[in-house]
Design a protein around this motif. Structure first.
Motif, PDB file in Angstrom:
ATOM      1  N   HIS A 153      30.129  55.077  45.425  1.00  0.00           N
ATOM      2  CA  HIS A 153      29.604  54.016  44.775  1.00  0.00           C
ATOM      3  C   HIS A 153      28.400  54.347  43.651  1.00  0.00           C
ATOM      4  CE1 HIS A 153      31.963  50.931  46.813  1.00  0.00           C
ATOM      5  NE2 HIS A 153      31.330  51.490  48.133  1.00  0.00           N
ATOM      6  N   TYR A 154      27.765  55.596  44.025  1.00  0.00           N
ATOM      7  CA  TYR A 154      26.746  56.047  43.299  1.00  0.00           C
ATOM      8  C   TYR A 154      26.645  57.228  42.479  1.00  0.00           C
ATOM      9  CZ  TYR A 154      24.823  51.726  45.341  1.00  0.00           C
ATOM     10  OH  TYR A 154      24.631  50.477  46.116  1.00  0.00           O
TER      11      TYR A 154
ATOM     12  N   ARG B 179      18.552  35.948  44.644  1.00  0.00           N
ATOM     13  CA  ARG B 179      17.387  35.936  43.773  1.00  0.00           C
ATOM     14  C   ARG B 179      17.997  35.562  42.361  1.00  0.00           C
ATOM     15  NH1 ARG B 179      12.791  38.891  44.829  1.00  0.00           N
ATOM     16  NH2 ARG B 179      12.972  40.277  46.704  1.00  0.00           N
ATOM     17  N   GLN B 180      19.107  35.686  41.814  1.00  0.00           N
ATOM     18  CA  GLN B 180      19.805  35.460  40.797  1.00  0.00           C
ATOM     19  C   GLN B 180      20.281  33.950  40.700  1.00  0.00           C
ATOM     20  OE1 GLN B 180      21.851  38.747  38.679  1.00  0.00           O
ATOM     21  NE2 GLN B 180      21.022  40.116  40.166  1.00  0.00           N
TER      22      GLN B 180
ATOM     23  N   GLY C 108      35.201  44.153  34.238  1.00  0.00           N
ATOM     24  CA  GLY C 108      34.406  43.782  32.825  1.00  0.00           C
ATOM     25  C   GLY C 108      34.726  42.135  32.581  1.00  0.00           C
TER      26      GLY C 108
ATOM     27  N   GLN D  85      18.227  42.326  35.880  1.00  0.00           N
ATOM     28  CA  GLN D  85      19.378  41.845  36.664  1.00  0.00           C
ATOM     29  C   GLN D  85      19.203  40.327  36.899  1.00  0.00           C
ATOM     30  OE1 GLN D  85      19.431  44.810  39.973  1.00  0.00           O
ATOM     31  NE2 GLN D  85      21.379  45.730  38.898  1.00  0.00           N
TER      32      GLN D  85
ATOM     33  N   ARG E 273      32.831  51.856  36.659  1.00  0.00           N
ATOM     34  CA  ARG E 273      34.413  51.378  36.591  1.00  0.00           C
ATOM     35  C   ARG E 273      34.553  50.338  35.759  1.00  0.00           C
ATOM     36  NH1 ARG E 273      37.383  52.769  41.234  1.00  0.00           N
ATOM     37  NH2 ARG E 273      36.478  53.707  42.838  1.00  0.00           N
ATOM     38  N   GLN E 274      33.522  49.486  35.482  1.00  0.00           N
ATOM     39  CA  GLN E 274      33.403  48.399  34.591  1.00  0.00           C
ATOM     40  C   GLN E 274      33.318  48.621  33.192  1.00  0.00           C
ATOM     41  OE1 GLN E 274      31.363  44.993  36.621  1.00  0.00           O
ATOM     42  NE2 GLN E 274      31.427  46.003  38.449  1.00  0.00           N
TER      43      GLN E 274
ATOM     44  N   SER F 214      37.074  53.886  33.367  1.00  0.00           N
ATOM     45  CA  SER F 214      37.916  52.847  33.764  1.00  0.00           C
ATOM     46  C   SER F 214      39.396  53.032  32.898  1.00  0.00           C
ATOM     47  CB  SER F 214      37.031  51.731  33.327  1.00  0.00           C
ATOM     48  OG  SER F 214      37.240  51.644  31.843  1.00  0.00           O
ATOM     49  N   GLY F 215      40.152  51.878  33.423  1.00  0.00           N
ATOM     50  CA  GLY F 215      41.360  51.789  32.758  1.00  0.00           C
ATOM     51  C   GLY F 215      42.704  52.064  33.450  1.00  0.00           C
ATOM     52  N   THR F 216      43.911  51.866  32.761  1.00  0.00           N
ATOM     53  CA  THR F 216      45.027  52.417  33.346  1.00  0.00           C
ATOM     54  C   THR F 216      45.135  54.161  33.127  1.00  0.00           C
ATOM     55  OG1 THR F 216      45.961  52.368  31.261  1.00  0.00           O
ATOM     56  CG2 THR F 216      46.460  50.430  32.600  1.00  0.00           C
TER      57      THR F 216
ATOM     58  N   ALA G 283      25.803  50.539  56.725  1.00  0.00           N
ATOM     59  CA  ALA G 283      25.220  51.918  56.976  1.00  0.00           C
ATOM     60  C   ALA G 283      24.275  52.631  55.960  1.00  0.00           C
ATOM     61  CB  ALA G 283      26.346  52.941  57.163  1.00  0.00           C
ATOM     62  N   MET G 284      23.129  51.981  55.899  1.00  0.00           N
ATOM     63  CA  MET G 284      21.893  52.499  55.096  1.00  0.00           C
ATOM     64  C   MET G 284      20.778  52.421  55.659  1.00  0.00           C
ATOM     65  SD  MET G 284      21.623  49.281  52.283  1.00  0.00           S
ATOM     66  CE  MET G 284      23.214  49.572  51.473  1.00  0.00           C
ATOM     67  N   ASP G 285      19.745  53.029  55.110  1.00  0.00           N
ATOM     68  CA  ASP G 285      18.286  52.917  55.292  1.00  0.00           C
ATOM     69  C   ASP G 285      18.166  51.256  55.735  1.00  0.00           C
ATOM     70  OD1 ASP G 285      15.576  53.971  55.347  1.00  0.00           O
ATOM     71  OD2 ASP G 285      15.439  52.518  53.530  1.00  0.00           O
TER      72      ASP G 285
ATOM     73  N   PRO H 118      41.709  48.501  37.981  1.00  0.00           N
ATOM     74  CA  PRO H 118      41.434  49.423  36.838  1.00  0.00           C
ATOM     75  C   PRO H 118      40.138  49.306  36.089  1.00  0.00           C
ATOM     76  CG  PRO H 118      43.610  48.522  36.884  1.00  0.00           C
ATOM     77  CD  PRO H 118      43.054  48.143  37.741  1.00  0.00           C
ATOM     78  N   TYR H 119      39.552  47.941  36.028  1.00  0.00           N
ATOM     79  CA  TYR H 119      38.433  47.878  35.327  1.00  0.00           C
ATOM     80  C   TYR H 119      37.314  47.369  36.282  1.00  0.00           C
ATOM     81  CZ  TYR H 119      42.105  48.078  31.627  1.00  0.00           C
ATOM     82  OH  TYR H 119      43.290  48.414  31.146  1.00  0.00           O
ATOM     83  N   GLY H 120      37.232  47.905  37.371  1.00  0.00           N
ATOM     84  CA  GLY H 120      36.223  47.551  38.283  1.00  0.00           C
ATOM     85  C   GLY H 120      36.658  47.598  39.879  1.00  0.00           C
ATOM     86  N   LEU H 121      35.992  46.743  40.407  1.00  0.00           N
ATOM     87  CA  LEU H 121      36.141  46.730  42.038  1.00  0.00           C
ATOM     88  C   LEU H 121      36.429  45.242  42.378  1.00  0.00           C
ATOM     89  CD1 LEU H 121      33.574  48.790  43.788  1.00  0.00           C
ATOM     90  CD2 LEU H 121      35.846  49.402  43.650  1.00  0.00           C
TER      91      LEU H 121
ATOM     92  N   ALA I 237      18.962  56.492  50.546  1.00  0.00           N
ATOM     93  CA  ALA I 237      18.915  56.602  51.807  1.00  0.00           C
ATOM     94  C   ALA I 237      19.838  55.651  52.274  1.00  0.00           C
ATOM     95  CB  ALA I 237      17.691  56.233  52.440  1.00  0.00           C
ATOM     96  N   MET I 238      21.330  56.184  52.556  1.00  0.00           N
ATOM     97  CA  MET I 238      22.286  55.436  52.992  1.00  0.00           C
ATOM     98  C   MET I 238      23.439  56.358  53.329  1.00  0.00           C
ATOM     99  SD  MET I 238      24.556  54.186  49.452  1.00  0.00           S
ATOM    100  CE  MET I 238      23.421  52.762  49.087  1.00  0.00           C
ATOM    101  N   ASP I 239      24.342  55.780  53.975  1.00  0.00           N
ATOM    102  CA  ASP I 239      25.465  56.497  54.476  1.00  0.00           C
ATOM    103  C   ASP I 239      26.191  57.322  53.326  1.00  0.00           C
ATOM    104  OD1 ASP I 239      27.812  56.744  56.456  1.00  0.00           O
ATOM    105  OD2 ASP I 239      28.744  55.706  54.826  1.00  0.00           O
TER     106      ASP I 239
ATOM    107  N   ASP J 108      30.371  52.482  40.684  1.00  0.00           N
ATOM    108  CA  ASP J 108      30.675  50.930  40.354  1.00  0.00           C
ATOM    109  C   ASP J 108      30.496  50.481  38.911  1.00  0.00           C
ATOM    110  OD1 ASP J 108      31.448  51.026  42.959  1.00  0.00           O
ATOM    111  OD2 ASP J 108      29.865  49.566  43.873  1.00  0.00           O
TER     112      ASP J 108
ATOM    113  N   LEU K 274      15.862  40.522  39.594  1.00  0.00           N
ATOM    114  CA  LEU K 274      15.216  41.791  39.993  1.00  0.00           C
ATOM    115  C   LEU K 274      15.238  42.685  38.682  1.00  0.00           C
ATOM    116  CD1 LEU K 274      16.529  43.494  43.118  1.00  0.00           C
ATOM    117  CD2 LEU K 274      14.406  42.581  42.546  1.00  0.00           C
TER     118      LEU K 274
END
Lengths: 574, 574
Positions: free
Chosen positions: B208-209, A246-247, A465, B463, B246-247, B11-13, A199-201, A439-442, B199-201, B243, B442
């Motif tokens: 996330h942002y 790309r990467q 991480g 990236q 979190r890391q 992040s973390g416990t 759900a984005m542009d 705990p350290y990311g997703l 431009a997103m949901d 996101d 990128l």
């Protein structure tokens, strides 16, 4: 059908892209303009390089913001086009993609658009060039493929046709059946990309999240079937913009793109014969000697040994695990799948470019057919013959009835590739796709399963991480997790992962559950179809085991409990 | 004002989060429920841990999908709430966040919602607990903050108020001025998050942002000013789902969150005194001896040496560069900024928690005030005194007039932190934010500049595949790049980066430009304000130089040409 790919779909310099694309077996390429602009090769040299590699230049793209503009802009645009025509002559490309105008200066006037495109086609014809007009999903006035065709039809010039792009059509929810109303010879080009539903542009979605057919949620086969009914004789051409691709390695991405087109063609031709497995024959774990103790504690017993390799067979109920004393840290290295026709399954996998693994074996040993999954996990196609090698001593009674699922952690670059592999090679279907807090990311997680849940595979990527190792696990099925947990908590203290009391405070706020779940550290989930109970063992190396019980029609994996499990695992320093 | 942060922001416990949050100097925390569920500490232990660290538990959150439901659901929801009230008593938390209902079962009936929330508040009151009702931006029927307040007002219970969250308000484009109509004592809590405009949901955007105030595009100061006018006396509390955070390191994230609140308070109190620099005093490069040759070739001359350190001063026109023979590979390590009040600038940076760098110096040397930017680059605040140390031999004539900008490549985890640093510490303002294709990934790029363009800093994150080193560069200003390029191409072959002819084929298709640009390899850009001409040197270590000429009001950086430059750099193996 002829197979092409846009150079933007893979990483590297233009020269590197062409090499990778040729190595993957493509017939042609779309030259994405930016790749040429940044390239030290002259157009003539790029043309020769492609020819040497056996690649045709099927399309030059994109030419933007041309049509439906005021007269003074038109003059500038025609001048710009003449430059590109001369370039294409040097490059040996005779088809130019013109995207529908996105500029605020564009005028909403189909007749004007048609008239100007006709003029462009006339100029192009002088250079032996044809124009493929494409409706961008975010075009200012023209953003539907039938609208683009209406304008091209109105312009009525033999050198003007349309380019169809599956993303631009399906991202807008348009029905591709209208394609069948376009004469095949007026479809000058077909670009294919899949995408996850986001759900984005639509512009951002297109620029960053496209993927190869079979890796997303679009019905590419349905769209291509409609295109084929028109008599379209051009290439199937992949055009993917993807931040991860790309990467990644160009060679690997190109090969995966080719795999996606082969799978698509097989589906369309009705020749796809995925090796749908009837169940798990075994899961094989690399071991340094630590796993035998865990399996014993879980009620498994060693029932056989391989005659020539340092591999032991461990059994309980219907579950068979192999421990391979490779000396490597414990890890899940292979999966055996019950296959009615192992040779046919391997042949199908090979037709989809999966690396077939060489098997060294003594003359009297069973022949094993195996291929490598994208993350390197070995996938064996087995009938019963493999078991005889181990000369098993007989069944081991126990509550475990078999392997419910395996969970594999993929490098980020192989996540989409893994989905296509399990889908096309094994006929598994995507179930749920989730993002779980760690705990350290997703943890991004995608579950895939075969008919009746006979085989379930969960592929994860850990966006955490760098100093956190990704885990893998084998989930064992049973009919009474509470009884199993009762015995294990009593007889094998320390084997099962402790679950925080806070989890149960919340669980009891949400559901009326047996208080024994708390005492035993059994996790619980329910949905509209049924219930799910599960426990985890502690982690050994990169591996742990889960014991699960499905009640009713529950088809999930207790995903809501995974963050609790992850936090406990991290807190224990694993 | 009291400063808090939700545990989900770092992040973390839970134990690690609390420690990092306390270390950063926060007064309190919001306990995010999932962090507690996964935690082996009992609520009593978590309470004690927070108390030991000097942290109050300002809020427990979130309680979901409570209000405006059918009677049988209400009964279940009240049962669920009773569980949470008991938990909060054990935890020592007396404020519960209730989000507006997102469930399809929710009924669009404000009176029903008010009635049920009043019931909840009555039950809460029995436990000494208050309810802060919040409109989620994606709430099913209630998604505007004034709608939530209307319902809370209707419910009319002393234990029921509203929670305001800047993201939920500003992401919908609502005007926060309506906040001033809410009595301060009915605003029970204020959550702050900034965000880039995407431009997103809105749910995905939120999850996330989000980022800290000053790292995105929202006017947080305006919103908080409105809240303060109500007499609100509660905490400013950060609640960020991100996101990248979190890391990242919890300590660093918490400190950056604290910095964002200090900067926000300074802005509100009118005490912000960013050290707005008048220009670049110098750029300092680590060197192994390779850079002197490049600078000579560019027309710089060595004009001085530091009396006690292995640092040389090189000058041309108004540009001063320092070469520091650290023995490390060439890299941009420090920036000197012309500051009217160096001590005041350093003090301001320190008030924003920037690490002040210790300077070892001989007694007769100039005192230098310096802080570390998030990526470790040293930022010096200079008056003219620093020059005297080098005893420069006098001006070096040449076409270079000064430093136009520096470009620094940030680790991904410090990108948002860098924006806040340059904004709050140096008073730079964000210009453009771009994503540029690189052959192997990128490049995300954010340009920031001070008043009149006196100081411009571009922060990038690359990236790209792991084996590609990020570059940094210093861009030198001049009034006639063509003349400079003419001389350098003739006298210093191999110094300037070659630009592919294909680039000029395209440039000439788009603009009428002097054919000499092609011969000299000068890149070109234009916008509605003016023109930009530039050339690049080859790369030495991680560093290269750019020479730029701005014509008219052009304020950009030739971003459209960066992909060409990147491709050429990669192709040359740098």
């Amino acid at each position: 059908m002829r197979k092409s790919i846009a150079t933007v779909s893979v990483s590297g310099t233009l020269a590197e892209k062409l090499e990778a694309i040729a190595a993957a077996g493509f017939d042609g390429v779309e030259i994405f303009e930016n790749d040429l602009l940044a390239c030290p090769l002259s157009p003539e040299e790029a043309r020769a390089r492609a020819a040497d590699l056996g690649l045709g230049i099927d399309l030059y793209q994109p030419f933007r913001d041309f049509e439906a503009v005021p007269a003074e802009v038109l003059a500038r645009n025609l001048r710009r086009a003449e430059h590109k025509f001369r370039l294409m002559e040097r490059l040996g490309a005779d088809l130019l993609l013109v995207c529908s105008n996105v500029s605020p200066a564009a005028i909403d006037d189909d007749e004007l658009a048609a008239e100007q495109l006709r003029l462009l086609a006339e100029r192009a014809a002088e250079h032996g060039i044809r124009i493929a007009y494409e409706a961008l999903a975010w075009g200012r006035h023209v953003n539907e493929y039938l609208h683009a065709w209406r304008i091209a039809r109105l312009a009525d010039h033999p050198n003007l046709g349309v380019c169809l792009d599956s993303f631009h059509i399906l991202s807008r929810g348009s029905d591709p059946i209208g394609i069948e109303a376009i004469p095949g010879e007026k479809i000058f080009f077909l670009q294919l990309a899949d995408a996850p539903l986001l759900a984005m542009d639509v512009l951002q979605w297109s620029r960053h999240y496209r993927c190869f057919p079979g890796q997303g949620n679009f019905d590419l086969a349905g769209l291509v079937a409609s295109v084929r009914r028109t008599g379209y004789a051009g290439p199937l051409s992949l055009e993917v913009f993807n931040d991860v691709f790309r990467q990644a390695s160009a060679e690997r991405t190109a090969l995966d793109g080719m795999r996606s087109l082969i799978a698509l063609e097989q589906e369309l031709d009705g020749t796809a014969q995925p090796a749908v497995p009837a169940g798990f024959a075994f899961a094989e774990l690399a071991d340094t000697g630590a796993l035998g103790g865990v399996l014993s504690a879980l009620g498994f017993a060693r029932t056989g040994r391989h005659p020539t390799k340092p591999v032991e067979l461990w059994e309980q109920g219907g579950a068979r695990l192999l421990l391979n004393a490779t000396g490597a840290d414990p890890a899940l290295v292979a999966i055996g799948l019950d296959s009615p026709d192992p040779a046919g399954a391997a042949k199908h996998a090979e037709s989809l470019l999966s690396p077939v693994l060489p098997r060294e074996r003594a003359p009297e040993e069973a022949r094993l057919e195996a291929v490598a999954a994208p993350d390197g996990t070995e996938i064996f196609f087995c009938d019963d013959a493999w078991l005889t090698d181990f000369a098993p001593s007989g069944p081991v009674p126990g509550p475990v009835t078999g392997i419910d699922h395996v969970a594999l952690t993929q490098p980020r670059h192989h996540f989409d590739e893994a989905e296509l592999f399990y889908r096309s090679v094994l006929g598994l279907r995507p179930q749920e796709s989730l993002e779980l807090p760690d705990p350290y990311g997703l943890l991004r997680s995608k579950a895939m399963s075969g008919p009746g849940g006979a085989v379930r595979v969960v592929v994860n990527i850990a966006q955490v991480g760098a100093d956190h190792l990704p885990w893998q696990h084998v989930a064992l099925a049973c009919d009474d997790v509470v009884a199993v947990a009762r015995r294990l908590r009593r007889e094998q203290p320390g084997l099962l992962l402790p679950i925080p009391g806070n989890y149960y405070d919340d669980l009891e706020a949400r559901h009326e559950v047996d208080p024994e779940l708390r005492d035993l550290g059994v996790l619980y989930d329910r949905d509209e179809h049924g219930e799910f109970l599960h426990v985890y063992t502690v982690t050994v190396g990169r591996v742990f085991f889960e014991i699960v019980q499905r009640i009713g029609g529950y088809e999930g994996y207790g995903a809501g409990n995974a963050p609790v499990r992850l936090a406990v695992q991290h807190a224990r320093g694993h």
